[in-house]
Enzyme design. Structure first.
Site, mmCIF file in Angstrom:
data_model
loop_
_atom_site.group_PDB
_atom_site.id
_atom_site.type_symbol
_atom_site.label_atom_id
_atom_site.label_comp_id
_atom_site.label_asym_id
_atom_site.label_seq_id
_atom_site.Cartn_x
_atom_site.Cartn_y
_atom_site.Cartn_z
ATOM 1 C CB THR A 180 -0.772 -0.071 1.381
ATOM 2 O OG1 THR A 180 -1.682 -1.216 1.174
ATOM 3 C CG2 THR A 180 -1.686 1.266 1.468
ATOM 4 N NE ARG A 208 -9.679 -6.598 3.212
ATOM 5 C CZ ARG A 208 -8.449 -5.897 3.218
ATOM 6 N NH1 ARG A 208 -8.052 -5.162 2.152
ATOM 7 N NH2 ARG A 208 -7.723 -5.805 4.196
ATOM 8 C CB VAL A 209 -13.804 -2.235 2.476
ATOM 9 C CG1 VAL A 209 -13.210 -0.724 2.648
ATOM 10 C CG2 VAL A 209 -14.695 -2.083 1.071
ATOM 11 N N GLY A 210 -10.318 -2.688 3.022
ATOM 12 C CA GLY A 210 -9.504 -2.692 3.964
ATOM 13 C C GLY A 210 -9.524 -1.335 4.814
ATOM 14 C CG ASP A 211 -6.028 -0.302 6.889
ATOM 15 O OD1 ASP A 211 -5.745 -1.351 5.862
ATOM 16 O OD2 ASP A 211 -5.012 0.374 7.352
ATOM 17 C CB THR A 231 0.929 0.017 4.955
ATOM 18 O OG1 THR A 231 0.983 -1.030 4.241
ATOM 19 C CG2 THR A 231 2.413 0.052 5.820
ATOM 20 N N GLY A 232 -0.642 -2.311 6.190
ATOM 21 C CA GLY A 232 -0.548 -3.535 7.104
ATOM 22 C C GLY A 232 -1.866 -4.270 6.819
ATOM 23 N N GLY A 234 -5.273 -4.977 7.061
ATOM 24 C CA GLY A 234 -6.355 -4.082 7.264
ATOM 25 C C GLY A 234 -7.524 -4.617 8.419
#
Ligand code: ASP
Length: 313
Positions: A180, A208-211, A231-232, A234
């Protein structure tokens, strides 16, 4: 664990960028690859810093840096985004301005060339903060933003990576990097901004939605405290509202940026089993890059220094 901190630079400018964190080591990244990453990180850093140096806003600077990294095929954002389970690109991005608390975000976009610019437009040209899916792409198209067919975003390497997920038996040792991109900045007027953009995680379920597009999880900026881009993994960053937690600890507990980041990344995230890191700068220009992985693509520039790093130190 790594921490870098610089003393306050009143009236001066600070820019930090990242290109993702992961458990990669020097042996996973050859000299040629390192040169490529360094080139793109330096270009993105210079682009944003130039804006800050000329008196431009932190908001413009973080958008400009992230945009260049979205255009670079080596990061998992914009061109080069990882593919989901069905072999499609679905991108997420968000941006926030600490001056007025304005924020914009897009998720699951498939066609807008620069998701970070679309997030900025949601913030500036709509009555909303967060648009997702076709609606977000349609909005970007309707205001004349540059759109691309899916083929533009898929690189030979992202396709290769995805194909390997379909043959687990022949899967080589993964470099295990997230990829990211993000930026945080302090401008000459004391304004803070943060921006984050991603293709998410490889082989994710469609939708899917991440952070990264979630204000408070992957991105946060408040002129009274700090600007953060994460970043990581999520799912952990969402559950811990990592970016906002760092700012809230500073605000309510009156602790330093370093203490707040340490608490969230090295205690809470660590305890929960999440991996990743953050770049963060406070209102006085103190900054920190912290991750609990062996690697993180990162770079920063102030009046006094300009650095690019990949590995844990
Ligand atoms: N945080 C991103 C996500 O979960 C991935 C990453 O940072 O690499 O979507």
């Amino acid at each position: 664990m790594e921490k870098i901190q610089s003393s306050a630079l009143k009236g001066k400018v600070v820019l930090l960028i990242h290109g993702g964190a992961g458990n990669f080591k020097e042996s996973d990244l050859g000299p040629d690859q390192q040169r490529v990453y360094e080139k793109y990180l330096r270009e993105a850093l210079e682009e944003g810093y130039k804006i800050l140096n000329e008196g431009g806003s932190a908001l413009d600077a973080v958008e400009a840096s992230v945009k260049l990294m979205e255009d670079a095929p080596v990061f998992n954002a914009g061109k080069g985004s990882v593919l989901n389970k069905e072999g499609h690109v679905e991108m997420d991005a968000s941006i926030m301005y600490g001056k007025d608390f304005k924020a914009g975000a897009v998720a699951v976009v498939r066609h807008v060339k620069n998701p970070i610019a679309a997030a900025r437009m949601v913030m500036e040209k709509s009555n909303h903060v967060f648009l997702a899916g076709n609606g977000a792409d349609d909005f970007a198209r309707s205001i004349g933003m540059e759109m691309k067919d899916e083929g533009y975003f898929i690189t030979p390497s992202s396709l290769e990576q995805w194909k390997k997920t379909k043959e687990p038996a022949s899967m080589p040792k993964e470099m295990n990097k997230h990829g990211t991109v993000g930026a945080v900045a302090l401008d000459q007027n004391g304004n803070l901004a943060a921006a984050t953009s991603t293709g998410g995680v490889l082989n994710k379920l469609p939708g899917r939605v991440g952070d990264s597009p979630i204000i408070g999880a992957g991105t946060y900026a408040d002129n009274n405290t700090c600007a953060v881009s994460a970043t990581g993994h999520g799912e952990y960053f969402i559950r811990l509202t990592v970016a906002r937690s760092i700012a809230a600890l500073m605000e309510y507990k009156k602790i330093s940026l370093e203490q707040a980041v340490n608490e969230v990344i090295h205690h809470r995230l660590q305890q929960l089993g999440g991996t990743g890191g953050v770049i963060a700068v406070d209102k006085n220009g103190n900054f920190i890059i912290s991750h609990n992985t062996t690697g993180m693509f990162r770079a920063w520039k102030t009046e006094k220094e300009c650095e690019v790093r990949f590995f844990k130190e």
